[in-house]
Scaffold this motif. Structure first.
Motif, PDB file in Angstrom:
ATOM      1  N   ALA A   1       1.905   6.827  -6.750  1.00 24.99           N
ATOM      2  CA  ALA A   1       0.871   7.829  -7.031  1.00 24.99           C
ATOM      3  C   ALA A   1       1.432   9.230  -6.834  1.00 24.99           C
ATOM      4  CB  ALA A   1      -0.336   7.608  -6.126  1.00 24.99           C
ATOM      5  N   TRP A   2       2.264   9.396  -5.801  1.00 25.64           N
ATOM      6  CA  TRP A   2       2.912  10.695  -5.555  1.00 25.64           C
ATOM      7  C   TRP A   2       3.771  11.101  -6.743  1.00 25.64           C
ATOM      8  CZ3 TRP A   2       8.311  10.759  -5.315  1.00 25.64           C
ATOM      9  CH2 TRP A   2       8.892  12.004  -5.032  1.00 25.64           C
ATOM     10  N   SER A   3       4.603  10.200  -7.209  1.00 25.00           N
ATOM     11  CA  SER A   3       5.491  10.513  -8.328  1.00 25.00           C
ATOM     12  C   SER A   3       4.697  10.848  -9.583  1.00 25.00           C
ATOM     13  CB  SER A   3       6.437   9.335  -8.594  1.00 25.00           C
ATOM     14  OG  SER A   3       7.393   9.684  -9.572  1.00 25.00           O
ATOM     15  N   ASN A   4       3.628  10.107  -9.795  1.00 26.04           N
ATOM     16  CA  ASN A   4       2.792  10.349 -10.965  1.00 26.04           C
ATOM     17  C   ASN A   4       2.119  11.721 -10.879  1.00 26.04           C
ATOM     18  OD1 ASN A   4       1.613   9.066 -13.467  1.00 26.04           O
ATOM     19  ND2 ASN A   4      -0.285   9.571 -12.384  1.00 26.04           N
ATOM     20  N   ALA A   5       1.726  12.121  -9.666  1.00 21.89           N
ATOM     21  CA  ALA A   5       1.044  13.405  -9.490  1.00 21.89           C
ATOM     22  C   ALA A   5       1.959  14.592  -9.788  1.00 21.89           C
ATOM     23  CB  ALA A   5       0.501  13.512  -8.061  1.00 21.89           C
ATOM     24  N   LEU A   6       3.267  14.391  -9.666  1.00 19.36           N
ATOM     25  CA  LEU A   6       4.211  15.473  -9.966  1.00 19.36           C
ATOM     26  C   LEU A   6       4.404  15.662 -11.466  1.00 19.36           C
ATOM     27  CD1 LEU A   6       7.000  15.081  -7.252  1.00 19.36           C
ATOM     28  CD2 LEU A   6       4.967  16.527  -7.242  1.00 19.36           C
ATOM     29  N   GLY A   7       4.028  14.663 -12.243  1.00 16.82           N
ATOM     30  CA  GLY A   7       4.058  14.793 -13.702  1.00 16.82           C
ATOM     31  C   GLY A   7       5.406  15.228 -14.243  1.00 16.82           C
ATOM     32  N   ASP A   8       5.394  16.274 -15.084  1.00 12.73           N
ATOM     33  CA  ASP A   8       6.633  16.733 -15.718  1.00 12.73           C
ATOM     34  C   ASP A   8       7.299  17.846 -14.908  1.00 12.73           C
ATOM     35  OD1 ASP A   8       4.859  18.767 -16.163  1.00 12.73           O
ATOM     36  OD2 ASP A   8       5.434  19.093 -18.254  1.00 12.73           O
ATOM     37  N   GLN A   9       7.254  17.714 -13.588  1.00 11.41           N
ATOM     38  CA  GLN A   9       7.861  18.702 -12.705  1.00 11.41           C
ATOM     39  C   GLN A   9       9.327  18.938 -13.040  1.00 11.41           C
ATOM     40  OE1 GLN A   9       9.939  17.511  -9.756  1.00 11.41           O
ATOM     41  NE2 GLN A   9       9.682  19.117  -8.248  1.00 11.41           N
ATOM     42  N   ASN A  10      10.005  17.900 -13.535  1.00  9.53           N
ATOM     43  CA  ASN A  10      11.421  18.060 -13.880  1.00  9.53           C
ATOM     44  C   ASN A  10      11.634  19.183 -14.885  1.00  9.53           C
ATOM     45  OD1 ASN A  10      11.849  15.876 -12.247  1.00  9.53           O
ATOM     46  ND2 ASN A  10      12.547  14.482 -13.850  1.00  9.53           N
ATOM     47  N   THR A  11      10.692  19.341 -15.796  1.00  9.85           N
ATOM     48  CA  THR A  11      10.812  20.380 -16.829  1.00  9.85           C
ATOM     49  C   THR A  11      10.849  21.764 -16.201  1.00  9.85           C
ATOM     50  OG1 THR A  11       9.658  19.003 -18.447  1.00  9.85           O
ATOM     51  CG2 THR A  11       9.756  21.366 -18.895  1.00  9.85           C
ATOM     52  N   GLN A  12       9.909  22.028 -15.285  1.00 10.05           N
ATOM     53  CA  GLN A  12       9.867  23.343 -14.635  1.00 10.05           C
ATOM     54  C   GLN A  12      11.086  23.549 -13.731  1.00 10.05           C
ATOM     55  OE1 GLN A  12       6.873  21.425 -14.692  1.00 10.05           O
ATOM     56  NE2 GLN A  12       6.274  22.624 -16.484  1.00 10.05           N
ATOM     57  N   TRP A  13      11.504  22.475 -13.061  1.00 14.43           N
ATOM     58  CA  TRP A  13      12.657  22.578 -12.167  1.00 14.43           C
ATOM     59  C   TRP A  13      13.927  22.945 -12.934  1.00 14.43           C
ATOM     60  CZ3 TRP A  13      16.168  17.996 -11.394  1.00 14.43           C
ATOM     61  CH2 TRP A  13      17.239  18.316 -10.557  1.00 14.43           C
ATOM     62  N   ILE A  14      14.191  22.234 -14.018  1.00 19.01           N
ATOM     63  CA  ILE A  14      15.402  22.505 -14.794  1.00 19.01           C
ATOM     64  C   ILE A  14      15.329  23.874 -15.456  1.00 19.01           C
ATOM     65  CG2 ILE A  14      16.785  21.760 -16.767  1.00 19.01           C
ATOM     66  CD1 ILE A  14      17.124  19.953 -14.380  1.00 19.01           C
TER      67      ILE A  14
ATOM     68  N   THR B   1       0.831  -1.208   0.000  1.00 17.68           N
ATOM     69  CA  THR B   1       0.000   0.000   0.000  1.00 17.68           C
ATOM     70  C   THR B   1       0.867   1.260   0.000  1.00 17.68           C
ATOM     71  OG1 THR B   1      -1.751  -1.139   1.226  1.00 17.68           O
ATOM     72  CG2 THR B   1      -1.784   1.273   1.252  1.00 17.68           C
ATOM     73  N   GLN B   2       1.931   1.244   0.785  1.00 22.66           N
ATOM     74  CA  GLN B   2       2.842   2.397   0.825  1.00 22.66           C
ATOM     75  C   GLN B   2       3.571   2.565  -0.502  1.00 22.66           C
ATOM     76  OE1 GLN B   2       4.954   1.095   4.365  1.00 22.66           O
ATOM     77  NE2 GLN B   2       4.088   2.760   5.589  1.00 22.66           N
ATOM     78  N   LYS B   3       3.984   1.458  -1.100  1.00 28.08           N
ATOM     79  CA  LYS B   3       4.648   1.544  -2.402  1.00 28.08           C
ATOM     80  C   LYS B   3       3.721   2.136  -3.449  1.00 28.08           C
ATOM     81  CE  LYS B   3       7.806  -2.390  -1.722  1.00 28.08           C
ATOM     82  NZ  LYS B   3       8.155  -3.758  -2.166  1.00 28.08           N
TER      83      LYS B   3
END
Length: 289
Positions: free
Chosen positions: A182-195, A175-177
């Motif tokens: 789900a958390w990682s999926n909710a962040l979506g393409d956050q890497n794009t904005q971060w970089i 359940t925790q995994k």
């Protein structure tokens, strides 16, 4: 943003409690995490500059250890109490995060005059080398975090978080995994904005250093180091708010699903961080005085 704020840049409770703290000993000695002062990673200093740098470094470390570390210990007390009572709430996490932001700002403000003085003394060759190092740093991060397809970025982000959590909580339940995924999926393409925001900050820093003899330079550097949120891109501002909210929700849900064994492991980890701090000679000297 540069490595100055590498471990605490996102200011997520996980980064503070489960990331930065796991490297307290090494990090504190190298001022890599606790004090945002690693300009030496980007600039090849001459002998005179290194001597000056090392002396300033000693002073900043002494100031930080004697005036700031006691507050960190209090912060750990509050975090530990939350875990002991098993009362991890969104409101409480927002309080801990706000306290961490304030501590980071105080340290950044303290070292900014030294950063200004060092930067003003750079020659054109050193500035060019710094800009090249910034570009290399950006290319490396783009390669690692943006080149993979989005689905892979999401998967790898979840794996990194799960690995970190395994260290602090022990093995996660199914359940925790699933919640981490789900958390990682909710962040979506956050890497794009971060970089993109990282590149934006580096560009502004380089532009400021190019005008390092101007009367406006000290104020500009203070904004870049202390009040950097003022210079964020609009997209990153939105992504950052979402990142913080998602991290808090993740922590709340994971702890709600945690076992007594997991909470005990986390408490032992927090106690280990406290011991690392208390064992520092400068803190012991401050207690005696």
């Amino acid at each position: 943003m540069s490595r100055w704020f590498k471990q605490i840049a996102a200011l997520l409770i996980f980064t503070l409690a489960l990331g930065a703290c796991s490297r307290v000993g090494l990090a504190y000695r190298n001022l890599d995490v606790i004090i945002p002062w690693t300009l030496g990673d980007y600039v090849d200093m001459n002998g005179e500059q290194k001597d000056w740098f090392n002396e300033r470094l000693k002073g900043h470390l002494s100031w930080h250890c004697t005036t700031q570390l006691p507050g960190y210990l209090d912060w750990l007390d509050r975090l530990q109490a939350m875990v002991e009572r098993n009362q991890i709430t969104d409101a409480a996490l927002q309080e801990r995060t706000a306290e961490a932001k304030q501590a980071i700002a105080e340290t950044a403000r303290e070292i900014t005059p030294s950063a200004i003085e060092l930067l003003q003394g750079l020659d054109d060759k050193q500035v060019a080398e710094m800009n090249d190092a910034f570009a290399k740093d950006l290319r490396k991060r783009q390669q690692e975090y943006l080149k993979p397809p989005l689905a892979q970025q999401i998967k790898e982000r979840g794996e990194r978080m799960e690995k970190r959590l395994n260290d602090w909580l022990g093995p996660l339940s199914d359940t925790q995994k699933q919640r981490v995924a789900a958390w990682s999926n909710a962040l979506g393409d956050q890497n794009t904005q971060w970089i993109a925001n990282r590149a934006h900050w580096q560009q502004q820093f380089s532009a400021a250093v190019a005008q390092r003899q101007s009367p406006q330079f000290p104020q500009r550097i203070e904004t870049l180091l202390v009040n950097r949120e003022q210079l964020w891109t609009a997209d990153y501002r939105k992504a950052y708010a979402n990142t913080e909210a998602q991290a808090r929700a993740l922590f709340v849900d994971l702890m709600a699903e945690s076992t007594p064994q997991q909470r005990e492991r986390l408490l032992k980890k927090i106690e280990g961080v406290r011991k690392d701090f208390n064992d520092l000679k400068c803190l012991k000297a401050a207690h005696k005085s």
